[in-house]
Design a protein around this motif. Structure first.
Motif, PDB file in Angstrom:
ATOM      1  N   ARG A   5       1.613   1.708  -1.883  1.00  0.00           N
ATOM      2  CA  ARG A   5       1.357   0.447  -1.198  1.00  0.00           C
ATOM      3  C   ARG A   5       1.171  -0.630  -2.274  1.00  0.00           C
ATOM      4  O   ARG A   5       0.256  -0.517  -3.106  1.00  0.00           O
ATOM      5  CB  ARG A   5       0.075   0.615  -0.372  1.00  0.00           C
ATOM      6  N   PHE A   7       1.279  -4.827  -3.759  1.00  0.00           N
ATOM      7  CA  PHE A   7       1.280  -6.273  -3.529  1.00  0.00           C
ATOM      8  C   PHE A   7       1.274  -7.011  -4.856  1.00  0.00           C
ATOM      9  O   PHE A   7       0.823  -6.469  -5.872  1.00  0.00           O
ATOM     10  CB  PHE A   7       0.125  -6.706  -2.619  1.00  0.00           C
ATOM     11  N   HIS A  42      -8.836 -11.573  -5.215  1.00  0.00           N
ATOM     12  CA  HIS A  42      -7.482 -11.953  -5.625  1.00  0.00           C
ATOM     13  C   HIS A  42      -6.837 -12.808  -4.543  1.00  0.00           C
ATOM     14  O   HIS A  42      -7.319 -12.856  -3.403  1.00  0.00           O
ATOM     15  CB  HIS A  42      -6.632 -10.698  -5.840  1.00  0.00           C
ATOM     16  N   THR A  44      -3.230 -12.998  -2.726  1.00  0.00           N
ATOM     17  CA  THR A  44      -1.960 -12.276  -2.576  1.00  0.00           C
ATOM     18  C   THR A  44      -0.796 -13.258  -2.477  1.00  0.00           C
ATOM     19  O   THR A  44      -0.807 -14.176  -1.662  1.00  0.00           O
ATOM     20  CB  THR A  44      -2.007 -11.375  -1.326  1.00  0.00           C
ATOM     21  N   PHE A  47       2.835  -9.357  -0.065  1.00  0.00           N
ATOM     22  CA  PHE A  47       2.397  -8.008   0.313  1.00  0.00           C
ATOM     23  C   PHE A  47       3.641  -7.199   0.654  1.00  0.00           C
ATOM     24  O   PHE A  47       4.371  -7.535   1.577  1.00  0.00           O
ATOM     25  CB  PHE A  47       1.458  -8.074   1.514  1.00  0.00           C
ATOM     26  N   ILE A  86     -12.049 -11.631   9.011  1.00  0.00           N
ATOM     27  CA  ILE A  86     -12.068 -11.947   7.570  1.00  0.00           C
ATOM     28  C   ILE A  86     -12.562 -13.378   7.376  1.00  0.00           C
ATOM     29  O   ILE A  86     -12.155 -14.289   8.106  1.00  0.00           O
ATOM     30  CB  ILE A  86     -10.642 -11.805   6.993  1.00  0.00           C
ATOM     31  N   HIS A 124      -4.891 -17.343   0.327  1.00  0.00           N
ATOM     32  CA  HIS A 124      -6.335 -17.204   0.548  1.00  0.00           C
ATOM     33  C   HIS A 124      -6.875 -16.065  -0.305  1.00  0.00           C
ATOM     34  O   HIS A 124      -6.118 -15.184  -0.726  1.00  0.00           O
ATOM     35  CB  HIS A 124      -6.630 -16.918   2.021  1.00  0.00           C
ATOM     36  N   THR A 126      -9.668 -13.221   0.245  1.00  0.00           N
ATOM     37  CA  THR A 126     -10.598 -12.622   1.211  1.00  0.00           C
ATOM     38  C   THR A 126     -11.942 -12.406   0.523  1.00  0.00           C
ATOM     39  O   THR A 126     -12.010 -11.755  -0.525  1.00  0.00           O
ATOM     40  CB  THR A 126     -10.042 -11.284   1.735  1.00  0.00           C
ATOM     41  N   ARG A 129     -15.293  -9.060   4.786  1.00  0.00           N
ATOM     42  CA  ARG A 129     -14.626  -8.351   5.877  1.00  0.00           C
ATOM     43  C   ARG A 129     -15.667  -7.963   6.928  1.00  0.00           C
ATOM     44  O   ARG A 129     -16.859  -7.932   6.645  1.00  0.00           O
ATOM     45  CB  ARG A 129     -13.925  -7.078   5.360  1.00  0.00           C
ATOM     46  N   TYR A 165      -7.815  -0.595  -6.086  1.00  0.00           N
ATOM     47  CA  TYR A 165      -6.658  -1.305  -6.614  1.00  0.00           C
ATOM     48  C   TYR A 165      -6.372  -0.829  -8.033  1.00  0.00           C
ATOM     49  O   TYR A 165      -7.281  -0.695  -8.843  1.00  0.00           O
ATOM     50  CB  TYR A 165      -6.931  -2.811  -6.643  1.00  0.00           C
TER      51      TYR A 165
HETATM   52  P1  2AM Z   1      -6.139  -9.737   3.287  1.00  0.00           P
HETATM   53  O1  2AM Z   1      -7.146  -9.794   2.181  1.00  0.00           O
HETATM   54  O2  2AM Z   1      -5.988 -11.012   4.028  1.00  0.00           O
HETATM   55  O3  2AM Z   1      -6.357  -8.539   4.183  1.00  0.00           O
HETATM   56  C1  2AM Z   1      -4.169  -5.888  -0.305  1.00  0.00           C
HETATM   57  O4  2AM Z   1      -4.390  -5.296   0.927  1.00  0.00           O
HETATM   58  C2  2AM Z   1      -3.812  -7.337  -0.139  1.00  0.00           C
HETATM   59  O5  2AM Z   1      -2.645  -7.457   0.674  1.00  0.00           O
HETATM   60  C3  2AM Z   1      -4.892  -8.170   0.530  1.00  0.00           C
HETATM   61  O6  2AM Z   1      -4.930  -9.437  -0.105  1.00  0.00           O
HETATM   62  C4  2AM Z   1      -4.413  -8.301   1.950  1.00  0.00           C
HETATM   63  O7  2AM Z   1      -4.740  -9.503   2.571  1.00  0.00           O
HETATM   64  C5  2AM Z   1      -2.933  -8.257   1.776  1.00  0.00           C
HETATM   65  N1  2AM Z   1      -2.304  -7.703   2.968  1.00  0.00           N
HETATM   66  C6  2AM Z   1      -2.595  -6.532   3.537  1.00  0.00           C
HETATM   67  N2  2AM Z   1      -1.797  -6.335   4.619  1.00  0.00           N
HETATM   68  C7  2AM Z   1      -1.019  -7.428   4.721  1.00  0.00           C
HETATM   69  C8  2AM Z   1       0.000  -7.828   5.604  1.00  0.00           C
HETATM   70  N3  2AM Z   1       0.410  -7.055   6.598  1.00  0.00           N
HETATM   71  N4  2AM Z   1       0.576  -9.012   5.401  1.00  0.00           N
HETATM   72  C9  2AM Z   1       0.197  -9.799   4.394  1.00  0.00           C
HETATM   73  N5  2AM Z   1      -0.768  -9.469   3.499  1.00  0.00           N
HETATM   74  C10 2AM Z   1      -1.352  -8.294   3.666  1.00  0.00           C
END
Ligand code: 2AM
Length: 176
Positions: A5, A7, A42, A44, A47, A86, A124, A126, A129, A165
């Motif tokens: 997985r 990103f 972080h 993103t 993803f 979130i 953004h 996060t 949660r 991570y």
């Molecule tokens: P989030 O923090 O808004 O959940 C690792 O999971 C990173 O990828 C996080 O920053 C998460 O965002 C992002 N992420 C997880 N699933 C995602 C999705 N389906 N689309 C976009 N970003 C995603």
């Protein structure tokens, strides 16, 4: 076939991450929830989701050759993704340079057969949660400028009770 997985993200400097952790503590007073660990904060850029291990290796090998146009953004407001529960920090408007970085990255990734997202890019960080109150605090702390010149490729590994991570590669700064 095993998958990884992945990103791509901008990683804040330690002082910026510490300031963002302060934002999280402040927002938690209003929103409840669970603060992300400071060292995992972080933004993103893309993803990718689960990709085949062979492709993950290929992307890790190619990432250092990518050049991210240096730019800047700012953390200036709180926001909430209600469905995901979130609380986040982010820019008030998506900076053009950051949008271009996102678009360029996806153009490159589509060459590997990866499909760009259908949702608009919402930069953004996060912070919390599982929030229990779905409205952000009215006022954010003082704006935090964020200069960036590289991105990191991160593998997210599921563990019982959360995810870990692992940075697998980073782009080189443009003149580096
Ligand atoms: P989030 O923090 O808004 O959940 C690792 O999971 C990173 O990828 C996080 O920053 C998460 O965002 C992002 N992420 C997880 N699933 C995602 C999705 N389906 N689309 C976009 N970003 C995603």
């Amino acid at each position: 076939m095993s998958t990884v997985r992945l990103f791509f993200a901008l990683w804040p400097s330690p002082p910026l991450a510490a300031s963002l952790a302060g934002w999280a503590q402040q927002a938690r007073l209003t929103c409840g929830g669970r603060a992300m660990r400071t060292e995992t904060l972080h933004l993103t850029l893309a993803f990718l989701g689960p990709v085949d291990a062979a492709l993950a290796d290929e992307l890790a090998a190619a990432t250092p050759e990518r050049r991210l146009a240096p730019g800047q953004t700012a953390m200036e407001r709180y926001g909430v993704f209600g469905r995901q529960r979130i609380l986040w920090a982010g820019p008030a408007e998506t900076p053009a340079g950051l949008q271009a970085a996102h678009d360029d990255l996806w153009q490159w990734l589509s060459g590997y057969g990866l499909a760009p997202p259908t949702q608009p890019f919402r930069p953004h960080v996060t912070l919390l949660r599982n929030i229990t109150h779905a409205h952000p605090p009215e006022e954010a702390p003082a704006l935090l400028p964020w200069q960036y010149d590289r991105m990191v490729l991160v593998a997210s590994e599921s563990l019982t009770g959360g995810s870990r991570y692992r940075m697998v590669a980073q782009s080189r700064p443009r003149d580096g």
